[in-house]
Design an enzyme around this catalytic site. Sequence first.
Site, PDB file in Angstrom:
ATOM      1  CG  ASP A  87      -1.588   1.253   1.522  1.00 16.45           C
ATOM      2  OD1 ASP A  87      -2.401   1.634   0.658  1.00 16.45           O
ATOM      3  OD2 ASP A  87      -1.339   1.898   2.562  1.00 16.45           O
ATOM      4  CE1 TYR A 128      -0.041   9.324  -1.394  1.00 17.54           C
ATOM      5  CE2 TYR A 128      -1.737   7.840  -2.263  1.00 17.54           C
ATOM      6  CZ  TYR A 128      -0.800   8.846  -2.452  1.00 17.54           C
ATOM      7  OH  TYR A 128      -0.608   9.362  -3.711  1.00 17.54           O
ATOM      8  NE  ARG A 171      -4.819   8.328   5.175  1.00 17.40           N
ATOM      9  CZ  ARG A 171      -4.625   7.547   4.129  1.00 17.40           C
ATOM     10  NH1 ARG A 171      -5.075   7.870   2.948  1.00 17.40           N
ATOM     11  NH2 ARG A 171      -3.936   6.430   4.240  1.00 17.40           N
ATOM     12  CB  SER A 174      -1.782   3.127  -4.323  1.00 18.92           C
ATOM     13  OG  SER A 174      -2.325   4.276  -3.732  1.00 18.92           O
ATOM     14  CG  ASN A 175      -7.709   3.193  -2.492  1.00 16.88           C
ATOM     15  OD1 ASN A 175      -8.013   2.191  -3.120  1.00 16.88           O
ATOM     16  ND2 ASN A 175      -8.132   3.419  -1.258  1.00 16.88           N
TER      17      ASN A 175
HETATM   18  C1  LAC Z   1      -3.550   3.637  -0.691  1.00 15.95           C
HETATM   19  C2  LAC Z   1      -4.239   4.228   0.495  1.00 15.95           C
HETATM   20  C3  LAC Z   1      -5.391   3.475   0.905  1.00 15.95           C
HETATM   21  O1  LAC Z   1      -2.385   3.963  -0.978  1.00 15.95           O
HETATM   22  O2  LAC Z   1      -3.358   4.306   1.558  1.00 15.95           O
HETATM   23  O3  LAC Z   1      -4.184   2.821  -1.367  1.00 15.95           O
END
Ligand code: LAC
Length: 223
Positions: free
Chosen positions: A10, A12, A40, A117-118
């Site tokens: 992941d 963030y 957030r 990641s999102n």
């Molecule tokens: C990401 C967030 C959820 O990077 O932290 O997907």
Amino acid sequence: MSKIKAVVFDVYGTLLDPISVESIARELIPDALPFVMTWRAKQLEYSWLTSLMEHYHSFWELTENALEFTCDKYRISLDAYGLKRLLDAWGHVSPYPEVPDGLKTLREKGLKLAALSNGNPEMLEKGLGNAGIQPLLDKVMSVEEVEVFKPSPKVYQLALDWLKINDPAEVGFVSSNSWDAIGATAFGFTVCWLNRAGNPLDSLGYSPAAQVADFSKVVEFFS
Ligand code: LAC
């Protein structure tokens, strides 16, 4: 962990520390911590809501929308410059200090490394690029390809497709977000939950393979 062929991260809160968003917020907003926490939380809540609604909006757009909500909630009026500074902070987030060396060590062990990641591709390119992390990864994957957010299994499947691996247990997954660690566990990845905040595990009946407090332990787990 001989069966593990690759480790997927992941971004963030896991590789990149969103604390820099907080330090910019401190320059602009008197009580910055609850503001940033709400921002957030809303950013994630909007990702889950829109996923359930099956209406895709990029993570960047949701980040902007969540900021608008947060300003309304705290009755804070920022000018265009202030809003831009806060949003731009997402492109200048630093890696956690132990991350670059940890990634190098895992690479030396012959593991393939990727981010999943999102974030939308532009956001990730900026954030991971400015943090100097991009060259340490073999691949950066964004949910944008499937237009739904984590923890949808369609997102985790992106990693299997890229790796051309059928058994998800052969893929290590690392997230500091418990909901992401749980989603990836449900999918079948071998998950190391990087529980930096020391939170209890959500009671949903899914236990990640490991739970560690810092990135050096992630490296140990997959070594
Ligand atoms: C990401 C967030 C959820 O990077 O932290 O997907």
